[in-house]
Write an enzyme that holds these catalytic residues in place. Structure first.
Site, PDB file in Angstrom:
ATOM      1  N   ASP A  81      -4.142  -6.733   2.148  1.00  0.00           N
ATOM      2  CA  ASP A  81      -3.289  -7.182   3.238  1.00  0.00           C
ATOM      3  C   ASP A  81      -4.080  -7.135   4.542  1.00  0.00           C
ATOM      4  OD1 ASP A  81      -3.300  -4.351   3.017  1.00  0.00           O
ATOM      5  OD2 ASP A  81      -1.499  -4.205   4.260  1.00  0.00           O
ATOM      6  N   GLU A 146      -1.358  -1.564   2.871  1.00  0.00           N
ATOM      7  CA  GLU A 146      -2.162  -0.539   3.531  1.00  0.00           C
ATOM      8  C   GLU A 146      -2.015  -0.602   5.038  1.00  0.00           C
ATOM      9  OE1 GLU A 146      -5.660   1.354   5.465  1.00  0.00           O
ATOM     10  OE2 GLU A 146      -4.962  -0.722   5.601  1.00  0.00           O
TER      11      GLU A 146
END
Length: 403
Positions: A81, A146
């Site tokens: 991400d 994350e």
């Protein structure tokens, strides 16, 4: 087995165009936290194309690619991400279309940290091509959420999938240094209550925003007093957000809250971090409430895996087998001594080692200062060198450093 380090470097250089193309494909897919599905599917396609033995996507949406079936499980991790782009006016080129030249690749996620994923996938290809298999199983993870909640993905992998590697390499950007620790962090909320009244007669109320002002000043002084550590550096805090409640713009505010980004150095605890704010004179006087945030945002699969927003400090000894393996891999490949250091920012290591005590070590292409910045770039030569490192680490570890 004997590793031909020169041949590994030649193979990594041969794959530079494919590594670059794969990274640009990932950059072109917007993949902010909780919206990683399309980039995970693209990674799955590449993993299968280069010959991973097994590729899975777990219920949270993390992608897990396996090479080999040996006894020693070694993992390499990249979160897939990214943060958003912020103000588009700050970008000189489209952050998703980007561009490349002979030296760099431009775009959101280039350094933080889809470059690490591109290098890992082609390290697996090098392992297959050169027969660098040994008594190990290599697990390559592309993890989600994350940027929203570092380490949550590995909480799920360890707790729910029951996966515990002997050590994990985080491929977050290190400019090809070997990073063996980081400060932890917490997300703290401080709230004060007031009483609203008409703005024309503020003396009839109790203004919560005014009550917060001395707390802000006390926090600036608390920051200066926080513990220091010779390796990780100083604990820190900053106020990152402020909120209020009020009946209108013509009224006294009846509530005010702030978010505190607290970085924890070695020896600090989350309990003490909360208590030192609770004990500030201004917080006591205002009757302030000091709490830790919780995270419960669904992943792109719809799975909710709640946790408190505490991300522990961790440090790996220079004498640990994982650290020695990376240092020897570096010197053998590049005929130079690596920089051994630590991150300023936070990584999935907060769960891997911070919560669960699984040894974690960092080595990644790209620069930490590029993370979350406009005009993000990474360097092709670092992508190549990282792929070579990732290809030799598992065999070298099994040959020389297995306990």
């Amino acid at each position: 087995m004997s590793i031909d380090f020169q041949k590994v470097m030649e193979k990594a250089e041969e794959y530079k165009p494919r590594i670059s193309a794969f990274l640009r494909d990932m950059i072109a897919i917007p993949s902010e936290s909780c919206d990683e599905k399309k980039v995970v599917q693209r990674i799955k396609q590449e993993m299968e194309g280069v010959g991973f033995d097994r590729v899975e996507i777990d219920p949270m949406g993390n992608i897990l690619g396996y090479i080999g079936t040996g006894r020693h499980l070694i993992a390499m991790d990249a979160h897939v991400d990214t943060v958003g782009i912020g103000n588009p006016e700050n970008w000189e080129h489209d952050p998703y279309t980007g561009y490349e030249d002979d030296k760099i690749i431009y775009g959101r996620g280039a350094s933080d940290q889809e470059g690490g994923m591109a290098s890992m996938v082609y390290a697996a290809k090098i392992i297959k091509d050169l027969g660098l298999d040994n008594d190990y199983t290599l697990l390559v993870t592309g993890t989600v959420q994350e940027e929203d909640c570092d380490g949550l993905c590995w909480q799920y992998i360890i707790e729910e999938s029951k996966i515990r590697p002997e050590f994990v390499i985080s491929t977050e950007p290190t400019s090809l240094g070997i990073y063996r620790g980081q400060r932890g962090r917490m997300e703290i909320k401080v709230s004060v209550d007031g009483v609203s009244s008409h703005g024309s007669a503020p003396e009839r109320g109790d203004n919560a925003i005014f009550k917060m002002a001395p707390i802000l000043m006390d926090l600036t002084q608390l920051h200066l007093r926080l513990k220091d550590d010779p390796f990780l550096g100083k604990g820190s805090l900053t106020v990152s957000e402020i909120f209020y409640t009020s009946p209108s713009r013509c009224a006294v505010a009846d509530g005010c809250s702030i978010s505190v980004d607290r970085r924890l150095t070695h020896g600090e605890t989350w309990e003490n971090a909360l208590e030192e704010i609770r004990q500030l004179p201004s917080v006591k006087k205002a009757g302030g409430k000091v709490t830790m945030y919780n995270y419960d945002r669904p992943s792109y699969t719809g799975l909710v895996y709640p946790t408190e927003c505490y991300f522990p400090t961790w440090v790996l000894s220079e004498d640990h087998a994982a650290c020695k393996t990376l240092v020897e891999s570096y010197t053998s490949l590049f005929n130079d001594d690596p920089v051994v250091d630590k991150w300023t920012f936070s990584t999935n290591g907060v769960s891997i080692m911070g919560r669960y005590g699984i040894p974690c070590i960092g080595f990644g292409p790209g620069a930490e200062k590029q993370a979350h910045a406009p005009n993000e770039i990474t360097w092709k030569n670092e992508l190549v060198k990282a792929a070579a490192m990732y290809a030799v680490i598992p065999s070298l570890y099994v040959e020389k450093y297995v306990q």
